[in-house]
Write a protein that holds these residues in place. Structure first.
Motif, PDB file in Angstrom:
ATOM      1  N   LYS A 151      -7.869  10.641   0.809  1.00  9.71           N
ATOM      2  CA  LYS A 151      -8.609  10.570  -0.454  1.00  9.71           C
ATOM      3  C   LYS A 151     -10.118  10.799  -0.272  1.00  9.71           C
ATOM      4  O   LYS A 151     -10.834  10.923  -1.251  1.00  9.71           O
ATOM      5  N   ASN A 152     -10.582  10.811   0.969  1.00  9.27           N
ATOM      6  CA  ASN A 152     -12.028  10.923   1.169  1.00  9.27           C
ATOM      7  C   ASN A 152     -12.461  12.295   1.681  1.00  9.27           C
ATOM      8  O   ASN A 152     -13.511  12.419   2.297  1.00  9.27           O
ATOM      9  N   GLY A 198       0.827  -1.210   0.000  1.00  9.15           N
ATOM     10  CA  GLY A 198       0.000   0.000   0.000  1.00  9.15           C
ATOM     11  C   GLY A 198       0.857   1.253   0.000  1.00  9.15           C
ATOM     12  O   GLY A 198       0.572   2.217  -0.716  1.00  9.15           O
ATOM     13  N   THR A 202      -4.450   6.773   3.435  1.00  6.72           N
ATOM     14  CA  THR A 202      -5.233   6.790   2.200  1.00  6.72           C
ATOM     15  C   THR A 202      -6.680   7.197   2.483  1.00  6.72           C
ATOM     16  O   THR A 202      -7.254   8.021   1.768  1.00  6.72           O
ATOM     17  N   ASN A 251       0.913   3.387  -3.270  1.00  9.52           N
ATOM     18  CA  ASN A 251      -0.048   4.470  -3.135  1.00  9.52           C
ATOM     19  C   ASN A 251       0.477   5.711  -2.445  1.00  9.52           C
ATOM     20  O   ASN A 251      -0.048   6.797  -2.655  1.00  9.52           O
ATOM     21  N   ASN A 262      -0.295  13.293  -3.008  1.00 12.77           N
ATOM     22  CA  ASN A 262      -1.357  13.490  -2.008  1.00 12.77           C
ATOM     23  C   ASN A 262      -2.531  14.278  -2.586  1.00 12.77           C
ATOM     24  O   ASN A 262      -2.342  15.230  -3.330  1.00 12.77           O
TER      25      ASN A 262
END
Lengths: 242, 450
Positions: free
Chosen positions: B334-335, B84, B330, B88, B374
């Protein structure tokens, strides 16, 4: 009776009702015969601390307390029913485990239940895991579960506009990392052939490939093509070396 | 469930307690301590070989939740990478390596590592304890064979490996099941033993153990560049799999909430002099959920926004959320943007402890910390830290990327390799540990050609 007199208020599905009793007992016993079962469940005060702190409980009809209680009551009907969709709500965060005064591990029980559901190729499991195919393909063949190119903006539109920028010149961006990490685009790191072949041996010897074949035959075939090709390449290299 | 008194030392020295509790203890019964003594017994019987932490690893002692002394190796480490992180959040492992170079530490990063495969197991159920144990022991054998001690980058690998260790030590059936597989792989010692490391060590524990050296570097190099973190408000998010899985085996420290909360990450932020700000939902998970982040995203983003981002924004107005696991970083990162749709946009920078520490010590925000990847709003944080030239630094990075892309497009591979000779801080595969021909399972295949 639909549901349970208290707690598990979901109606027992027609599918579950139609399954012979002996089969339901067999499945629940398969969970209970796992060596971890006795390490994950000791007793239950029914205090509900696990459920109170459970993230999935806030957004789904899901309660770790229910799972522990049904096992202790040996409620075969409910447990069998839970193994179709209910258990997939669990976030596997193990907040329940650290919070439980008895050190029960409801999240661990869910892990066993999921494994048994997959091994027995439950229909619900097949449907639930379909969107997970990309991860399965990657992890079974390379031992990496995530790569840079998996984060496509069209798959994650909710992650915002920066995602599209990230994909531009992706390969050059990765090569520009001044350490040997994350340089490959389609895997998290380059995995040596001998490491991958060792992993395939583990999958074979532990029945993971078989599990996958029952779950998704098409995905299994794609994976085996890659596995066999890699094993042949490894054999050739090894012979050259000899 | 064993109970050990303070001052207790196991015969082999793997289990050690100080004379007095280092902080007030809520948890007196250590649930997992017995496995260290059992490891010593199994080694004496010739069943296992313990990969021990020695002086060459420059060990640092920390306390766990129950006050046990845990030994953290800081040198001569074998990097057990995280899929990950590398896939990522590339600035995450790059920052770890950058620090190790800065401190002149010895380390080994090679392609002979598979992931722990535990994310897959927690997300899909398509594995089993024997397979998980075989993968772990295979990786641990590889580390032992090289002479370097394993450092686990991923929180889930760390948690899963600790659990697998306990299962192996407690269950002869599991050891008996996994041994023939390891034998087939050539992953037993010459006298047929399995290799188990003395401690399972997460990178955040390494950062924790190195926090004062990191703080010194900040004073010497970060401050010299005009960087100041004293006004930065940091909300800490501890990862479930680091401190809730095998809960007793993670650092706690008298200087961090008097030993009542996990210490790693909080301690390094404090050592740097930034402001740690407390918030009511610190205990909640991030909402990652393994399969949820991919296939039940409405859960992940709802949980992340409502239980964490909104609370952090409203209660403490943090400039930054510091994490130490891939999934959490993450999830928060990302949210955020989707919250706009519901009038719940709470922009805040998100990064790992080691990325923030690297920035504080003067690492390049894009070349090393890789912030271009990011999605969160990191720019206000850089301004507040005094990294006001981030636009020029970003341009410098983008020019480098373009230079590489152009050379590759023109097929000028020799020039490209020359460039990398100067540019790379760790030469690719210069120190692999096998005599076999270098071959990749991934790079040469049409499906995965990168």
């Amino acid at each position: 009776m639909d549901g349970h007199i208290y707690g598990y208020n979901l109606p027992i599905s027609e599918k579950t009702k139609a399954v012979p009793w002996e089969e339901k007992v067999r499945i629940v016993e398969e969970v209970k015969s796992d060596f971890r079962y006795k390490e994950y469940i000791f007793g239950c005060l029914n205090c509900g601390v696990c459920t109170a702190s459970c993230p999935s409980n806030r957004f789904f009809d899901y309660s770790p307390r229910e799972i522990v209680q049904r096992f202790l009551e040996e409620d075969v009907e409910v447990l069998y029913d839970m193994m179709h969709e209910y258990i997939w709500a669990c976030s596997q965060c193990f907040t329940c485990w650290i919070r439980c005064p008895f050190v029960n591990n409801p999240g661990g029980l869910v892990a066993i239940m999921r494994e048994v559901a997959v091994r027995n190729a439950f229909e619900a499991t097949k449907d639930l895991l379909k969107p997970y195919g990309r991860v399965l393909l990657k992890v079974m063949t390379t031992g990496n579960q995530l790569s840079a190119d998996m984060l496509q903006p069209d798959f994650f539109p909710d992650w915002g506009p920066k995602m599209a920028d990230n994909m531009e010149n992706l390969r050059a961006k990765r090569l520009a990392i001044p350490f040997d990490v994350g340089k490959s685009v389609k895997t998290a790191w380059e995995v040596s052939l001998e490491t991958a072949v060792e992993m395939y041996t583990i999958w074979r010897e532990t029945g993971i490939f078989e599990m996958l074949e029952k779950l998704d035959p098409n995905l299994y075939n794609v994976i085996m093509d890659i596995v066999e090709e890699n094993e042949e390449r490894y054999e050739e290299l090894y012979e050259e070396e000899e | 469930m064993a109970k050990h008194g303070f001052g207790h030392n196991s015969p082999g020295g793997l289990l050690r307690y100080p004379e007095e509790p280092p902080f007030p203890l809520k948890e007196y019964s250590a649930h997992y301590d017995h496995i260290f003594e059992m490891m010593e017994e199994l080694e004496a019987k010739g069943e296992i070989l313990i990969h021990r932490i020695t002086e060459e690893h420059q060990p640092v002692e920390v306390f766990t939740r129950t006050g046990r002394i845990k030994t953290i190796p800081t040198n001569k480490l074998w990097h057990h990478k995280s899929c990950g992180q590398c896939g990522n959040i590339p600035g995450y492992p790059a920052s770890v390596f950058w620090f190790m170079n800065k401190f002149g530490l010895d380390y080994l990063n090679e392609p002979h590592q598979t992931s722990c495969t535990a994310w897959n197991y927690h997300g899909s159920g398509t594995s089993n304890p024997v397979a998980l144990a075989a993968v772990w022991l295979r990786n641990m054998h590889q580390a032992w064979k090289t002479g370097y001690y394993p450092l686990i980058h991923c929180g889930t690998s760390f948690g899963s490996y600790k659990e697998t260790r306990e299962q192996l030590i407690m269950n002869k059936e599991l050891r008996d099941a996994v041994k023939p597989i390891l034998k087939k792989l050539g992953r037993l010692t010459e006298d047929g033993r399995i290799v188990i490391p003395q401690e399972v060590v997460h990178y955040s524990e390494w950062v924790h153990a190195m926090r004062y050296k990191i703080a010194d570097l900040y004073q010497k190099e970060g401050k010299a560049k005009g960087i100041d973190v004293s006004n930065v408000r940091v909300a800490i998010h501890n990862a479930c799999h680091t401190y809730k899985m095998i809960a007793d085996d993670y650092p706690y420290d008298p200087e961090v909430y008097n030993g009542q909360r996990p210490a790693a990450s909080t301690a390094v932020v404090k050592a740097l002099g930034a402001q740690v700000v407390d918030y009511s939902t610190w205990y909640d998970c991030c909402g990652f959920g393994f399969r949820h982040i991919l296939t039940e995203r409405e859960f992940t983003r709802s949980f992340a926004i409502q239980r964490k981002l909104k609370v952090i924004a409203e209660e403490v107005k943090a400039d930054l959320i510091v994490t130490h696991d891939t999934g959490c970083t993450t999830t928060f990162e990302k949210n955020q943007w989707i919250g706009k749709a519901h009038g719940m946009y709470h922009p805040v920078a998100v990064m790992s402890d080691v990325m923030f520490a690297a920035l504080a010590c003067g690492a390049h925000p894009f070349k090393i910390v890789q912030l271009y990847w990011n999605c969160s709003n990191y720019e206000p944080l850089l301004e507040k830290m005094g990294i006001t030239n981030w636009r020029e630094l970003r341009k410098e990075w983008e020019d480098t990327v373009k230079y590489i892309a152009d050379l590759e497009k023109a097929g000028k591979y020799d020039e490209l390799m020359e460039f990398f000779k100067e540019y790379d801080l760790y030469e690719p595969y210069s120190r692999t540990s096998t005599g076999k021909p270098k071959a990749s399972a991934t790079a040469n295949m049409p499906l995965f050609k990168s």
